[in-house]
Design a protein around this motif. Structure first.
Motif, PDB file in Angstrom:
ATOM      1  N   PRO B 146       0.823  -1.229   0.000  1.00  0.00           N
ATOM      2  CA  PRO B 146       0.000   0.000   0.000  1.00  0.00           C
ATOM      3  C   PRO B 146       0.848   1.266   0.000  1.00  0.00           C
ATOM      4  CG  PRO B 146      -0.052  -1.076   2.146  1.00  0.00           C
ATOM      5  CD  PRO B 146       0.682  -2.005   1.226  1.00  0.00           C
ATOM      6  N   LYS B 147       2.121   1.138   0.337  1.00  0.00           N
ATOM      7  CA  LYS B 147       2.978   2.320   0.329  1.00  0.00           C
ATOM      8  C   LYS B 147       3.350   2.718  -1.091  1.00  0.00           C
ATOM      9  CE  LYS B 147       4.907   3.710   3.679  1.00  0.00           C
ATOM     10  NZ  LYS B 147       4.562   4.845   4.551  1.00  0.00           N
ATOM     11  N   GLY B 152      -2.693  -1.787  -3.674  1.00  0.00           N
ATOM     12  CA  GLY B 152      -2.550  -2.141  -2.262  1.00  0.00           C
ATOM     13  C   GLY B 152      -3.331  -1.212  -1.347  1.00  0.00           C
ATOM     14  N   ARG B 153      -3.448   0.044  -1.762  1.00  0.00           N
ATOM     15  CA  ARG B 153      -4.210   1.002  -0.938  1.00  0.00           C
ATOM     16  C   ARG B 153      -5.683   0.631  -0.893  1.00  0.00           C
ATOM     17  NH1 ARG B 153      -1.163   5.802  -3.654  1.00  0.00           N
ATOM     18  NH2 ARG B 153       0.822   5.023  -2.923  1.00  0.00           N
ATOM     19  N   TYR B 154      -6.230   0.283  -2.052  1.00  0.00           N
ATOM     20  CA  TYR B 154      -7.638  -0.132  -2.076  1.00  0.00           C
ATOM     21  C   TYR B 154      -7.854  -1.348  -1.170  1.00  0.00           C
ATOM     22  CZ  TYR B 154      -8.999   2.927  -5.970  1.00  0.00           C
ATOM     23  OH  TYR B 154      -9.298   3.998  -6.754  1.00  0.00           O
ATOM     24  N   ALA B 155      -6.881  -2.266  -1.150  1.00  0.00           N
ATOM     25  CA  ALA B 155      -7.023  -3.464  -0.319  1.00  0.00           C
ATOM     26  C   ALA B 155      -7.124  -3.077   1.151  1.00  0.00           C
ATOM     27  CB  ALA B 155      -5.836  -4.401  -0.553  1.00  0.00           C
ATOM     28  N   PHE B 316      -1.531   6.196   4.739  1.00  0.00           N
ATOM     29  CA  PHE B 316      -0.389   5.720   3.946  1.00  0.00           C
ATOM     30  C   PHE B 316       0.874   6.553   4.018  1.00  0.00           C
ATOM     31  CE2 PHE B 316      -4.366   4.392   1.790  1.00  0.00           C
ATOM     32  CZ  PHE B 316      -4.305   3.058   2.146  1.00  0.00           C
ATOM     33  N   ASP B 317       0.806   7.758   4.553  1.00  0.00           N
ATOM     34  CA  ASP B 317       2.024   8.551   4.680  1.00  0.00           C
ATOM     35  C   ASP B 317       3.009   7.857   5.617  1.00  0.00           C
ATOM     36  OD1 ASP B 317       1.696  10.593   2.944  1.00  0.00           O
ATOM     37  OD2 ASP B 317       0.822  12.002   4.380  1.00  0.00           O
ATOM     38  N   ASP B 323       1.947   2.152   8.583  1.00  0.00           N
ATOM     39  CA  ASP B 323       3.276   2.019   9.196  1.00  0.00           C
ATOM     40  C   ASP B 323       3.161   1.602  10.656  1.00  0.00           C
ATOM     41  OD1 ASP B 323       4.792   2.512   7.032  1.00  0.00           O
ATOM     42  OD2 ASP B 323       5.215   4.618   7.479  1.00  0.00           O
ATOM     43  N   THR B 324       2.259   2.261  11.385  1.00  0.00           N
ATOM     44  CA  THR B 324       2.080   1.972  12.808  1.00  0.00           C
ATOM     45  C   THR B 324       1.670   0.516  13.012  1.00  0.00           C
ATOM     46  OG1 THR B 324       1.276   4.224  12.971  1.00  0.00           O
ATOM     47  CG2 THR B 324       0.987   2.834  14.916  1.00  0.00           C
ATOM     48  N   LEU B 325       0.681   0.075  12.217  1.00  0.00           N
ATOM     49  CA  LEU B 325       0.189  -1.290  12.382  1.00  0.00           C
ATOM     50  C   LEU B 325       1.281  -2.312  12.090  1.00  0.00           C
ATOM     51  CD1 LEU B 325      -3.403  -1.100  10.813  1.00  0.00           C
ATOM     52  CD2 LEU B 325      -2.746  -1.023  13.216  1.00  0.00           C
TER      53      LEU B 325
END
Lengths: 281, 335
Positions: B146-147, B152-155, B316-317, B323-325
């Motif tokens: 997703p990055k 990947g973002r849609y997922a 996503f930034d 990133d945190t997860l």
């Protein structure tokens, strides 16, 4: 004398386990890294039979890609010949300040990545580039078309002929030319009767390398082509495209054409090398 | 200098070819070759029948961000058919495309759409029925990073939306579900096609999460070893189109370019879209393909998540939710 020494050494090593291991390693590496992938290209290309194979090759976009690659090579080769001959002649027969720098500059395309040549080309001729906007205002487009593909191919392959000629011309020196001139030959006559025949095999060798490289060029062309099917796709781009379209047999079929060109070039190269060693004692 | 005569002759040749008939170039994303091959084959005779004359349509395919970049640098595309709204916006910001491009054609200038769905191996050995099942222990997932990729973002947004739906809009629960699913991802691939290859050719993962257009194509191939699970909710992925006004005006192709994009909205165009596993906007065509493109509840990035800008910041930034997860998942694995 030396031949006899090597004969005895060879005899002594025959059957030596180290020798066998070395030969096996060499043969294994060649088999694994070269023959196997090469064989795979033809195996996968013909996986669906000859009819499918020729069907893929005769597809209009693929035929066009073959034509475009040959066109790019067809322009690059004569340009490289003239450029390589002039540059090598000037740098081998005369000395002047900045000579070494000039040689390095001419050979630059060999050492920098082709993608940089592509991006650099866009930096000059792209619409956001230095000359691009002015050219566009005058109705001239120099990026993402056949022109850009041909020019970039020419740039990338430009050092090959030069590189083959320069060391030979340096080694030959200027005595023969001086003799010709002292016997009353003019500049052109000296060039065509003395200089050119002396380097003809090196020139031919350089051209085969140029040819192979121009057909195989990918990185720089990928940047400036725009990948328009049936227009600016070269052979290598077409292979990449088909591969990513999941029509892999077609990709391998086109790859087999490129491989065949390379193999023929290799044969010619071997033949030239033999001629070269026969001609020059 | 010696290169110029050759150049000029090539330029001259190109000019004569171009003037013989109308020609447009469609710059599209990388996996739309079959779709537009069919669209073009249908549009050319339709255009001629309507009195438009002879038409040639050239295609260029590549990652849509790369295509946008090429157009900015001088690729003479008359229309763009992309899979990322951002990439059309980039062209609009640089005045290649009309500022109000999204309002020029119906449905936000997105003649068709897709959703993310789940591809499993034949027989569905892990019993996957919906997004929540991806969180189960022992399920391995392949998806796009997703990055780096819109796919990947849609997922990730789909996982999150599923969480919100299941737990009455409880953000903490949605976060927890997203985290559990991300913990099961074994490969984050760089692009859609490479993710597919990882799942099909390297045979990694129980599940591939990608556009339905891709999963249906894989499942409907003859002798396919896969089947598609359509989830209960998914995020609507737009496929925006626009006329590249700057190029079309210069080449005198604005009218035909518009007609070409309009054609995508006709029943004939929508039929081709649906045949190629995208979801049509036309209700009649959608009804006819309902067996394949099973109805799914969709949420839109704009309406549901507040637009891409907000989503990018929130999810996503660098240092945002994804990133945190992933950091939390990694930390828990070590302990």
């Amino acid at each position: 004398m030396s031949a006899r020494v090597s004969e005895t050494t060879r005899a002594g090593l025959r059957g030596h386990p180290g020798r066998i291991a070395l030969v096996l390693t060499g043969a294994g590496a060649v088999g694994l890294l070269i023959s196997l992938p090469l064989g795979a290209v033809f195996y996968y290309a013909l996986r669906e039979g000859w009819a499918a194979y020729f069907g893929y090759l005769l597809a209009p976009d693929t035929r066009h890609a073959i034509g475009l690659s040959l066109l790019a090579a067809g322009v690059a080769l004569p340009v490289n010949t003239v450029f390589g001959l002039c540059a090598a002649w000037a740098l081998a027969k005369f000395t002047f300040p900045g000579r070494r720098l000039l040689i390095s500059l001419i050979e630059l395309p060999l050492s920098i990545s082709p993608i940089i040549i592509g991006v650099g080309y866009l930096f000059v001729f792209g619409l956001q580039g230095v000359l691009g906007p002015w050219l566009d205002d005058h109705g001239i487009s120099m990026a993402f078309n056949v022109t850009s593909v041909v020019i970039v191919t020419t740039i990338v392959t430009s050092p090959y002929v030069f590189r083959e000629l320069l060391p030979l011309m340096l080694a030959q020196g200027t005595q023969e030319e001086q003799a010709a001139v002292s016997l009353g030959a003019g500049a052109w006559k000296t060039f065509f009767r003395v200089t050119l025949p002396n380097v003809k095999w090196a020139l031919f060798y350089g051209l085969t390398l140029s040819f192979a490289r121009s057909l195989g060029e990918f990185g720089s062309v990928a940047v400036v082509s725009g990948a328009v099917r049936g227009e600016t796709n070269t052979l290598t781009l077409q292979i990449d495209l088909l591969y990513h379209d999941q029509v892999q047999t077609a990709a391998f079929a086109v790859a087999s054409v490129l491989t065949s060109f390379a193999l023929v070039t290799l044969l010619i190269k071997t033949w030239v090398e033999r001629r070269e060693s026969v001609d020059s004692p | 200098m010696k290169r110029f005569p050759l150049l000029l002759s090539i330029l001259g040749l190109a000019a004569t070819v171009a003037s013989a008939q109308t020609e447009i170039l469609n710059a599209s994303y990388d996996i739309s070759r079959e779709l537009f091959a069919e669209v073009n084959a249908a549009f050319i005779p339709a255009y001629k029948a309507s009195g438009g004359g002879e038409l040639t349509i050239k295609q260029s395919h590549g990652g849509s961000s790369r295509q946008a970049r090429a157009i900015l640098e001088g690729l003479k595309a008359d229309v763009v058919t992309f899979n990322q709204v951002n990439d059309v916006q980039l062209l609009a910001d640089n005045k290649f495309v009309a500022k109000d491009w999204a309002a020029r054609f119906p449905h936000g200038s997105s003649p068709y759409f897709s959703v993310h769905s789940i591809l499993v191996r034949k027989g569905n050995p892990k019993g996957i029925k919906d997004w929540a099942d991806l969180a189960k222990a022992g399920v391995t997932i392949v998806q796009v990073n997703p990055k780096t990729g819109g796919n990947g973002r849609y997922a990730v947004l789909a996982y999150y939306a599923a969480g919100l739906q299941a737990f009455n809009n409880d953000a903490a629960q949605a976060r927890a579900l997203t985290k559990k699913i991300l913990a099961n991802v074994v490969v984050f691939e760089s692009g859609g096609r490479t993710a597919t290859s990882t799942f099909t050719e390297r045979e990694i993962g129980d599940v591939l999460v990608t556009f339905e257009a891709e999963t249906l194509a894989l499942a409907s191939a003859p002798g396919s070893a896969y089947q598609v699970i359509t989830p209960s909710v998914s995020v609507l992925a737009e496929f925006p189109v626009a006329v590249v006004e700057k190029v079309a005006a210069k080449r005198g192709t604005a009218a035909v370019a518009k007609a070409y994009l309009d054609f995508l909205y006709t029943p004939q165009g929508q039929e081709i879209v649906a045949k190629n596993h995208y979801r049509p906007r036309d209700a009649g065509v959608a009804a006819r393909y309902a067996a394949k493109l099973t109805p799914v509840k969709t949420v839109e990035v704009d309406a549901f998540f507040g637009g891409w800008e907000k989503v990018t910041k929130q999810f996503f930034d660098n240092g945002a939710l994804v990133d945190t997860l992933l950091k939390e998942v990694a930390a828990e694995r070590i302990n």
